[in-house]
Design an enzyme around this catalytic site. Structure first.
Site, PDB file in Angstrom:
ATOM      1  N   ASP A   1      39.431  37.610  36.779  1.00  0.00           N
ATOM      2  CA  ASP A   1      38.666  36.906  37.813  1.00  0.00           C
ATOM      3  C   ASP A   1      39.658  36.320  38.819  1.00  0.00           C
ATOM      4  O   ASP A   1      40.481  35.482  38.460  1.00  0.00           O
ATOM      5  CB  ASP A   1      37.836  35.784  37.168  1.00  0.00           C
ATOM      6  CG  ASP A   1      36.983  35.018  38.178  1.00  0.00           C
ATOM      7  OD1 ASP A   1      36.916  35.442  39.346  1.00  0.00           O
ATOM      8  OD2 ASP A   1      36.396  33.995  37.791  1.00  0.00           O
TER       9      ASP A   1
ATOM     10  N   ASP B   1      43.813  28.944  45.743  1.00  0.00           N
ATOM     11  CA  ASP B   1      43.941  27.505  45.524  1.00  0.00           C
ATOM     12  C   ASP B   1      45.044  27.200  44.521  1.00  0.00           C
ATOM     13  O   ASP B   1      45.778  26.224  44.671  1.00  0.00           O
ATOM     14  CB  ASP B   1      42.610  26.931  45.028  1.00  0.00           C
ATOM     15  CG  ASP B   1      41.525  26.968  46.095  1.00  0.00           C
ATOM     16  OD1 ASP B   1      41.877  26.931  47.293  1.00  0.00           O
ATOM     17  OD2 ASP B   1      40.338  27.025  45.733  1.00  0.00           O
TER      18      ASP B   1
END
Length: 282
Positions: free
Chosen positions: A228, A234
């Site tokens: 994923d 981030d």
């Protein structure tokens, strides 16, 4: 290690899987509903904290159950939440519809857009070692924060997502700009003037292009089995901030951040997949 101040969005993410999208007026059933903390600001704060960073989160939550959950999540990662304020708006929400492998995301900023004018940003930023920003809060707040950082010689990292028509004069005030490939193409040329030390163009599995005064250098990614990729960008930003506050060179900081971003993609979930320092060392 110096203090990392993250000024940005705090959301809760609600996701569900669909076999097909509803038509106008139609109600359909979803499955695999998930509720998890999110927002680019909070994500980057958690990424830095899990890597051992001394992190303060600055942002807005609503006076509701989602706000309480978001705050509890930040606290669980030992993030300083002294300057997370509760306002009379709903907590920011991201509604994620997953259909046949594709995502459609609706973001309702809510409290993320409700920044009072009297916030003590100068006091907060003056004591920072580095300032980490993204574009999910009002641009007036971002611009003010950058100007304060310049006043106190605090380096800034700006993740220009979601990308916008940023003034070139603003971009040139940023110390480290971290767009992905798509965002980089939408930014003005000749950013590397004035105070900008480097533009770090993240390219997923192809690594990172480092644009600085020496030219363009390519830092390879680390090959992993991807489960994923949500939150990898981030993770990169949070990890880069940790590396810079621990005294690494830009090149070494990018390598460190690439390791963190690669590891984050091997697990499901944005914040859940973010690695701890021990995982990178291993």
């Amino acid at each position: 290690m110096g203090k990392i101040v993250v000024i940005g969005s705090i959301n809760m993410d609600i996701s569900t899987e669909l076999n097909d999208l509803p038509q106008i007026g139609e109600t359909i059933k979803g499955s695999n509903v998930g509720i998890s903390p999110g927002g680019k600001g909070a994500n980057q704060a958690v990424a830095a904290a899990k890597l051992g960073g001394d992190v303060m989160m600055v942002g807005m939550i609503g006076d509701d159950a989602f706000g309480a959950d978001a705050l509890a999540n930040l606290n669980s990662h030992c993030i300083d939440v002294t300057n997370v304020w509760t306002v009379s708006e709903t907590t920011g929400l991201a509604m994620i519809l997953r259909e046949n492998g594709d995502n459609r995301i609706i973001v309702a900023p809510g409290a993320n857009n409700a920044w009072p004018n009297e916030l003590p940003l100068e006091t907060i930023i003056a004591n920072a070692s580095i300032l980490l920003l993204q574009n999910e809060i009002p641009f007036t707040v971002i611009e003010k924060a950058v100007d304060i950082a310049r006043l106190y010689d605090v380096p800034t990292i700006f993740d220009p997502a979601p990308v916008d028509q940023f003034p070139l004069s603003f971009l040139r005030k940023i110390t480290y700009l971290t767009p992905n490939e798509t965002e980089f193409k939408q930014l003005p040329e000749d950013i590397l003037q004035d105070e900008t030390k480097a533009v770090l163009v993240t390219q997923g599995k192809n690594g990172v292009e480092v644009h600085d005064e020496s030219g363009i250098n390519h830092v390879l990614a680390f090959p992993v089995d991807v489960a994923d990729s949500t939150g990898a960008g981030d993770t990169f930003n949070g990890a880069f901030a940790v590396a810079m506050t621990s005294g690494k060179t830009v090149q070494d900081a990018v390598v460190f951040a690439n390791k963190a971003a690669a590891l984050s993609t091997t697990k499901i979930g944005a914040q859940k997949g973010m690695p701890k320092l021990s995982e990178i060392e291993d």
